[in-house]
Structure formats: C-alpha cells, structure tokens
Enzyme design. Structure first.
Site, short mmCIF file in Angstrom:
data_model
loop_
_atom_site.label_atom_id
_atom_site.label_comp_id
_atom_site.label_asym_id
_atom_site.label_seq_id
_atom_site.Cartn_x
_atom_site.Cartn_y
_atom_site.Cartn_z
N GLU A 46 49.37 19.18 -13.50
CA GLU A 46 50.16 20.25 -14.12
C GLU A 46 51.23 19.60 -14.98
O GLU A 46 51.61 18.45 -14.76
CB GLU A 46 50.84 21.11 -13.04
CG GLU A 46 49.85 21.76 -12.09
CD GLU A 46 50.53 22.51 -10.94
OE1 GLU A 46 51.72 22.85 -11.06
OE2 GLU A 46 49.85 22.73 -9.93
N LYS A 48 55.12 19.19 -16.08
CA LYS A 48 56.39 19.35 -15.38
C LYS A 48 57.37 20.04 -16.33
O LYS A 48 57.90 19.42 -17.24
CB LYS A 48 56.93 18.00 -14.90
CG LYS A 48 58.16 18.12 -14.03
CD LYS A 48 58.48 16.83 -13.29
CE LYS A 48 59.63 17.01 -12.32
NZ LYS A 48 60.92 17.24 -12.99
N LYS A 222 49.15 16.90 -8.01
CA LYS A 222 49.17 17.40 -6.63
C LYS A 222 47.80 17.21 -5.99
O LYS A 222 46.77 17.47 -6.62
CB LYS A 222 49.50 18.90 -6.60
CG LYS A 222 50.82 19.23 -7.27
CD LYS A 222 51.06 20.73 -7.37
CE LYS A 222 52.37 20.99 -8.11
NZ LYS A 222 52.62 22.42 -8.37
S1 IVH Z 1 55.75 21.66 -7.48
C1 IVH Z 1 55.75 19.33 -4.96
N1 IVH Z 1 55.03 21.90 -10.00
O1 IVH Z 1 60.19 19.87 -10.51
C2 IVH Z 1 57.11 19.89 -4.92
N2 IVH Z 1 57.34 21.50 -9.54
O2 IVH Z 1 61.22 17.75 -8.47
C3 IVH Z 1 57.62 20.21 -6.26
N3 IVH Z 1 58.74 21.41 -11.55
O3 IVH Z 1 62.81 21.54 -9.66
C4 IVH Z 1 57.31 21.59 -6.70
N4 IVH Z 1 57.15 21.73 -13.02
O4 IVH Z 1 60.96 23.23 -10.30
C5 IVH Z 1 56.06 21.69 -9.16
N5 IVH Z 1 54.23 22.11 -12.18
C6 IVH Z 1 55.26 21.93 -11.33
C7 IVH Z 1 56.58 21.74 -11.79
C8 IVH Z 1 57.59 21.55 -10.86
C9 IVH Z 1 58.44 21.53 -12.86
C10 IVH Z 1 60.10 21.15 -11.02
C11 IVH Z 1 60.49 22.02 -9.87
C12 IVH Z 1 61.56 21.22 -9.17
C13 IVH Z 1 61.23 19.82 -9.55
C14 IVH Z 1 60.74 19.03 -8.35
#
Ligand code: IVH
Length: 243
Positions: A46, A48, A222
């Site tokens: 995904e 970020k 993931k």
């Molecule tokens: S999953 C696995 N998926 O990154 C636990 N987080 O450091 C993390 N973020 O502030 C959540 N894009 O909001 C995930 N595709 C994505 C993401 C994402 C941005 C941000 C999330 C959090 C930080 C985690």
C-alpha cells in the site's frame, strides 16, 4: 485548555518500523518467514499516505464516532468534523455489515485543492499554510465544523480496527470488503508474493508518486494473512507483520 473530548481506542493504533533499502526489507522478510516457519507469504503493498490517522466507529450501520490517532491509545473525538468529509459514509447500506465495527484510515488534503486553497487565502489577505498535511490536521481540529466543511478533505481507508463479526481472514479481502461497504480504498494497493515484487512496486511508485493528488511518504508492506499477523505479533508499538 482541553478542546476535544478524549477517546480511548479499544484497539491501539500502531506505529510502523522502517526499511530504508532492499537489504533492510529483505532482513524483515527473512525474519518474518523464519518466525512463520514458511518459505514465503503473500503481502499487501500500500502507499503510505502522509496525512492524519483516524478511527471511525459504526453502530448498526451509522457512523457514530471519529477519533484522531493521538498517541495511539488515546485520541480526540472529532466526529462532528469528520462528518463533513464527503467520502466518509454516514450510513452503511449493506445489510451484512457487523453491528459494531471500526475502520482506520488517513485523512488528507488533496494537493490540487491545497494550491487553490492557499491562493484564495492570499487573495483574502490571510496567512497561507505550509503543507497539505498540517492543513489537514488543522482542518480536522477546528472547533467549528462549518469551517472543516469548507475544506475539501478526503480519506483513504486502509484497515479494520475491530469488528463484531467474522471479517475476512486477510488484509486484501478486507480492503475489498470495505470498498464494497462504500468506504474509499486506494486503487493502487497490490497483492504480491515475493520481495522482488515488493521492490518493483516500490520503485514503480517512487517514479510516479509525484503524479498523485495526495502526498505519500513511503509504502506500507503488510503480511496478508491475519493468522500470520497474529503469529508475528507486535513489539512495543511496532507490528512485526508490517514495515
Ligand atoms: S497500517 C501497521 N497503512 O502510518 C500499523 N498505516 O506509522 C500501521 N499510514 O499514522 C497502520 N498509510 O496513519 C497503515 N496504508 C497505510 C498507511 C498507514 C499511512 C500511517 C498511519 C499511521 C502511520 C503508522
């Protein structure tokens, strides 16, 4: 002075550990494969999104609470502001949604809208904002939801927090399911099986990321299967099942 009510997250919002090159990513992958005692495993790639993490709670199909991430355990109740974000469904129509569940996502200020927004502020003699991320955060934390409503905020939903039903047993199907319920998921997610495919995804987006209308500061990889995620677990605030 406290401005928003505090919300305790039933399931904490986690952080992510980083890999800054192929070698570090491979080290993560090898370690996960060893812990899982398997040769390989599917991964969801995904983007970020560089915005603001939120948790949205639905009860009997109705959006009842939206909270910021805060420190991951306690956030702020910004329900009234989140209700003004057009792509957050206020009601879930599908009859097969669980009676109570929470989705997680990232709120952002589209880049094209941000340029326009600052131009307008300049024209009105108002201060301009430094970047879309801080503007998204500032917009969500307005005390007057009417101000938030004037901001063209958007959201990508990237996961399920908790749910009182048999959710799909992996991340890929969960994203698909959340999309079918009416949540806005990102069209650039990819399901892959090898570190080479992850590298291709990453390099491909490194070249094209500037063309997107939202800011990204990396990719999130993931482990797809939730049973594998459980087996890998979390160390401190950082899951071993994502990087
Ligand atoms: S999953 C696995 N998926 O990154 C636990 N987080 O450091 C993390 N973020 O502030 C959540 N894009 O909001 C995930 N595709 C994505 C993401 C994402 C941005 C941000 C999330 C959090 C930080 C985690």
């Amino acid at each position: 002075a406290q401005r928003f009510t505090e919300v305790r997250h039933p399931v904490p919002l986690l952080s992510l550990s980083n890999a800054f090159d192929d070698e570090e990513f491979l080290a993560w992958h090898t370690r996960a494969a060893n812990l899982l005692e398997t040769g390989g495993f599917d991964m969801v790639c995904e983007l970020k999104y560089d915005g603001l993490a939120v948790a949205l709670t639905y009860e009997d199909g109705v959006f009842v609470r939206g909270a910021t991430r805060g420190n991951g355990v306690v956030g702020e109740d910004v329900t009234l502001n989140l209700r003004t974000v057009r792509s957050i469904p206020l009601r879930i129509l599908a009859g097969n949604a669980p009676s109570r569940f929470e989705v997680r996502g990232e709120v952002f200020f589209p880049r094209s809208e941000f340029a326009r927004f600052n131009e307008e502020r300049l024209a009105r003699g108002l201060e301009t904002y430094a970047n879309p991320r801080n503007t998204a955060a500032g917009s969500l934390r307005q005390l007057d939801p009417r101000i938030t409503a004037e901001r063209p905020l958007d959201i990508f939903i990237y996961g399920l927090g908790y749910s009182e039903w048999d959710a799909p047993d992996n991340q890929w199907d969960t994203l698909d399911y959340l999309g079918s319920l009416g949540f806005k998921t990102n069209p650039n997610n990819a399901l892959v099986g090898t570190p080479e495919e992850v590298a291709d995804y990453y390099r491909g987006w490194l070249e094209r990321v500037e063309g997107l209308d939202y800011a990204c500061d990396g990719a999130v990889i993931k482990v797809n299967r939730f049973d594998y995620q459980r087996d890998l677990g979390v160390v401190g605030r950082e899951p071993r099942w994502a990087i």
